[in-house]
Structures are given as C-alpha cells and as structure tokens.
Design a protein around this motif. Structure first.
Motif, PDB file in Angstrom:
ATOM      1  N   HIS A 199       0.851  -1.198   0.000  1.00 45.79           N
ATOM      2  CA  HIS A 199       0.000   0.000   0.000  1.00 45.79           C
ATOM      3  C   HIS A 199       0.878   1.237   0.000  1.00 45.79           C
ATOM      4  O   HIS A 199       1.606   1.503   0.963  1.00 45.79           O
ATOM      5  N   THR A 200       0.807   2.000  -1.082  1.00 45.21           N
ATOM      6  CA  THR A 200       1.650   3.184  -1.205  1.00 45.21           C
ATOM      7  C   THR A 200       0.850   4.478  -1.299  1.00 45.21           C
ATOM      8  O   THR A 200       1.443   5.557  -1.343  1.00 45.21           O
ATOM      9  N   ALA A 201      -0.458   4.394  -1.340  1.00 45.48           N
ATOM     10  CA  ALA A 201      -1.285   5.599  -1.443  1.00 45.48           C
ATOM     11  C   ALA A 201      -1.322   6.332  -0.100  1.00 45.48           C
ATOM     12  O   ALA A 201      -1.062   5.755   0.958  1.00 45.48           O
ATOM     13  N   ALA A 202      -1.680   7.618  -0.151  1.00 49.85           N
ATOM     14  CA  ALA A 202      -1.768   8.409   1.079  1.00 49.85           C
ATOM     15  C   ALA A 202      -2.995   8.045   1.906  1.00 49.85           C
ATOM     16  O   ALA A 202      -2.979   8.149   3.133  1.00 49.85           O
ATOM     17  N   GLU A 203      -4.068   7.628   1.232  1.00 47.10           N
ATOM     18  CA  GLU A 203      -5.295   7.300   1.957  1.00 47.10           C
ATOM     19  C   GLU A 203      -5.043   6.107   2.885  1.00 47.10           C
ATOM     20  O   GLU A 203      -4.433   5.119   2.490  1.00 47.10           O
ATOM     21  N   PRO A 204      -5.519   6.192   4.125  1.00 47.59           N
ATOM     22  CA  PRO A 204      -5.278   5.101   5.075  1.00 47.59           C
ATOM     23  C   PRO A 204      -6.147   3.885   4.798  1.00 47.59           C
ATOM     24  O   PRO A 204      -7.272   4.004   4.299  1.00 47.59           O
ATOM     25  N   VAL A 205      -5.605   2.724   5.111  1.00 49.04           N
ATOM     26  CA  VAL A 205      -6.373   1.483   5.151  1.00 49.04           C
ATOM     27  C   VAL A 205      -6.386   1.030   6.606  1.00 49.04           C
ATOM     28  O   VAL A 205      -5.321   0.889   7.225  1.00 49.04           O
ATOM     29  N   VAL A 206      -7.560   0.830   7.159  1.00 48.51           N
ATOM     30  CA  VAL A 206      -7.701   0.454   8.570  1.00 48.51           C
ATOM     31  C   VAL A 206      -8.322  -0.937   8.656  1.00 48.51           C
ATOM     32  O   VAL A 206      -9.411  -1.165   8.128  1.00 48.51           O
TER      33      VAL A 206
END
Length: 345
Positions: A116-123
């Motif tokens: 995961h390299t995007a700025a949006e978080p994955v929780v």
C-alpha cells in the motif's frame, strides 16, 4: 502530539469510506447451536452499527469474502490490495476499512501494508466477541475504524489496525490473547494512538515503513516457519532443500537454536534465504551478544538474516513478499535491515 483528535465536523463533509468485508468473527452468527460461522455481509455489519448519523461519513460497502481468517490466503489478500488500489485510483474516497477475523489479522494487515503506497489510510479491524455474545465488540470496532479511516490525521500512515479504541501500526501489532477484547498489542512500540469521542488521537508521527511494488509480484513462493523448542532435533528442517524457497526460524531468546540445528541451518542458508527471528514476542534478534554454537552471532555468520524487531509471523510475510517480487538474498538483507528496524544511529 500528532493529529490532535480534531472532530470530523471541523473538516469538509461528508467524508467517504469504503468498507471491504472478508468474514471472520465480526461477521459470524450461530449455526444451529453448534458454534458460529461466517454469515453476515459487510452491509449487514454496517447496518448493525449505531452512531452513523453522528459520524457525518458516507460508507460504501463491498462484500469481498466470507471466510474465517485462518482460511484466507496470500492470493485473497493480493486480490484485495489490487481492488483497494483500483478504488482509490477512481477517487472520491478518504479511506478504506477492512473487516476480517482476528486469527490472522496481524499477518493480513502487514501484507496489505507492504503493498500500500497511497496516502489514503487502510484500517483493518475485527471482533473478539461474535454478535451473538453479550458485549459484542464488533460494532464499536467498526465505527472506530471507519472514523479513523475518514480522518485527515490518518493520511500517510499506511495500514493501521484499530481494535478496542487503540490504533496500531500494521508492522508492529500482534494478537496476544485467544479471546480477550484487548487481545491486540504492539509489544515493542506501543499503540500509535487511540480513539476518543469518536476521533483518532495520534501519540506519535507516522512510522517508518517498507513497501514493495505490487506490479513486481510474479511468483507464489513457499516459505515455511519453524519454531525452535527445547530438545529440538531439527526433524522439521529435513527435506526443505528443494521444496521451500525461503525459511523463517523462530529461535529462542535473542535468536538461538540447539547446536544440532546449526549445520542444517547453515546448509539451508547456502541455498535459500533463511531469516532468524525470536519466538519471545518482543525485542529484537540480537547481533553480537552470544558467540556459542547456535547463538545469534554464530547463525548470522553462517548466512542467516536477522529479522530485527519483526516477529516470526511478520518476518514470514515479508520474506514471502520479497521472494514473490523476485528478490534475491541481497534484497532480503536490505529489506530486513529497514523493515526490522535494525538501523542504529
């Protein structure tokens, strides 16, 4: 303090979060009194959560899998990671939540984090008590995870794990109890923050992360994990040459094995990457404290690679991912030096 818990109402509204359901305890119901099984859809999980009206968050739901987490595999998670990348690329999403079983949550979250390299978080979240039990924690965990994923302070932090109102880094969190609601801890670093009054409060800045290019995944390597025990004669090591692509050894203490395992491990390290982790659950693999046969210094000199602060489960996930991307031994050494926190000032 980083991310001072500002309420979402202080930011542009509404925020939008995508929830991917994988199954697990959080989605289980009774099977005619014989126990619980995965049955609830992601939409049903969201509908059961009180407090959406006050959250000011739009939720998009994707029913991705309905499996107990012990039955999830690398291919399931790689497919999910690709699905998340595609959805974020289309825009209009502030964050992502993944619900799954807690048995392999620490491994799944770390694999997602590696790609995961995007700025949006994955929780990533789940539940320790299924919906049929008094005090089921699934709804509270899901609401806390969604609010964390929607909050601007979570951006740039990669994959987070939220349970029991604590926020953990995917690379440090561990499940340390079979059934308690506070089962998830980060033994070496502590949690990154907490959820209070519905909003995340981060107690530290973003953690140093190691990521890989998802487009580089080409193979599906075999990477067994062998835990060393008292009186171990190494029977589990026999026959691995030619059958495994890499190996993680969970040694005792700071990274120690019985002397009878030294020769076979040295031979295996000559034909595949062999990573040395500690079975203790906290603390780094040592580098130069002990020098007897089977000590950490002896094994590292024979070609094993120290896992640093990565526990055996996460060491296996990282080694699998590196080999899946075609990494050689030099790439493995470099990656564990960074991801394992083994760089010292």
């Amino acid at each position: 303090m980083s991310g001072k818990g500002e309420p979402l109402s202080a930011h542009a509204s509404p925020r939008r979060v995508v929830v991917y359901g994988l199954g697990g305890t959080i989605a289980m119901t009774s099977d005619n009194g014989r126990g619980v099984v995965p049955a609830l859809s992601a939409a049903q999980l969201v509908e059961a959560v009180p407090g959406w009206a006050d959250a000011g968050i739009e939720v998009e739901v994707v029913d991705f899998r309905r499996l107990p987490s012990a039955s999830l595999g690398f291919d399931d998670l790689l497919a999910l990671a690709a699905e998340i990348r595609g959805r974020l690329a289309r825009g209009g999403v502030d964050g992502v939540v993944v619900t799954q079983g807690t048995d392999t949550l620490e491994e799944a979250a770390y694999l997602l984090d590696l790609f995961h390299t995007a700025a949006e978080p994955v929780v990533v979240t789940g539940a320790m008590r299924n919906p049929a039990l008094a005090g089921a924690d699934g709804p509270a965990n899901l609401l806390a995870a969604v609010r964390t994923a929607a909050h601007p302070a979570s951006r740039g932090r990669g994959v987070l794990v939220v349970l029991a109102d604590q926020i953990h880094a995917a690379g440090r969190v561990r499940k340390t109890h079979t059934s308690g609601v506070c089962a998830f801890t980060s033994p070496d670093s502590g949690p990154l923050g907490l959820v209070a009054e519905g909003d995340p409060w981060f107690l530290s800045g973003p953690t140093v992360r190691f990521t890989l290019d998802p487009a580089a995944v080409r193979a599906r390597p075999r990477v067994p994990l062998v835990t060393v025990a008292l009186g171990d004669d190494g029977v589990l090591l026999h026959g691995l040459a030619g059958r495994a692509d890499g190996l993680v050894v969970a040694g005792a203490g700071g990274g120690h094995v019985p002397r009878d395992l030294v020769a076979p491990l040295g031979e295996l390290a000559g034909s595949m990457p062999v990573v040395l982790a500690s079975r203790t659950g906290a603390g780094p693999v040592l580098r130069a404290t002990y020098a007897y046969p089977g000590s950490e210094r002896d094994l590292l000199e024979r070609g094993l690679v120290g896992a640093g602060l990565l526990d055996p489960l996460k060491a296996r996930v990282l080694l699998w991912a590196l080999l899946a991307c075609g990494g050689d031994r030099d790439a493995v050494v470099s990656a564990f030096g960074r991801a394992g926190g083994a760089v010292h000032g």
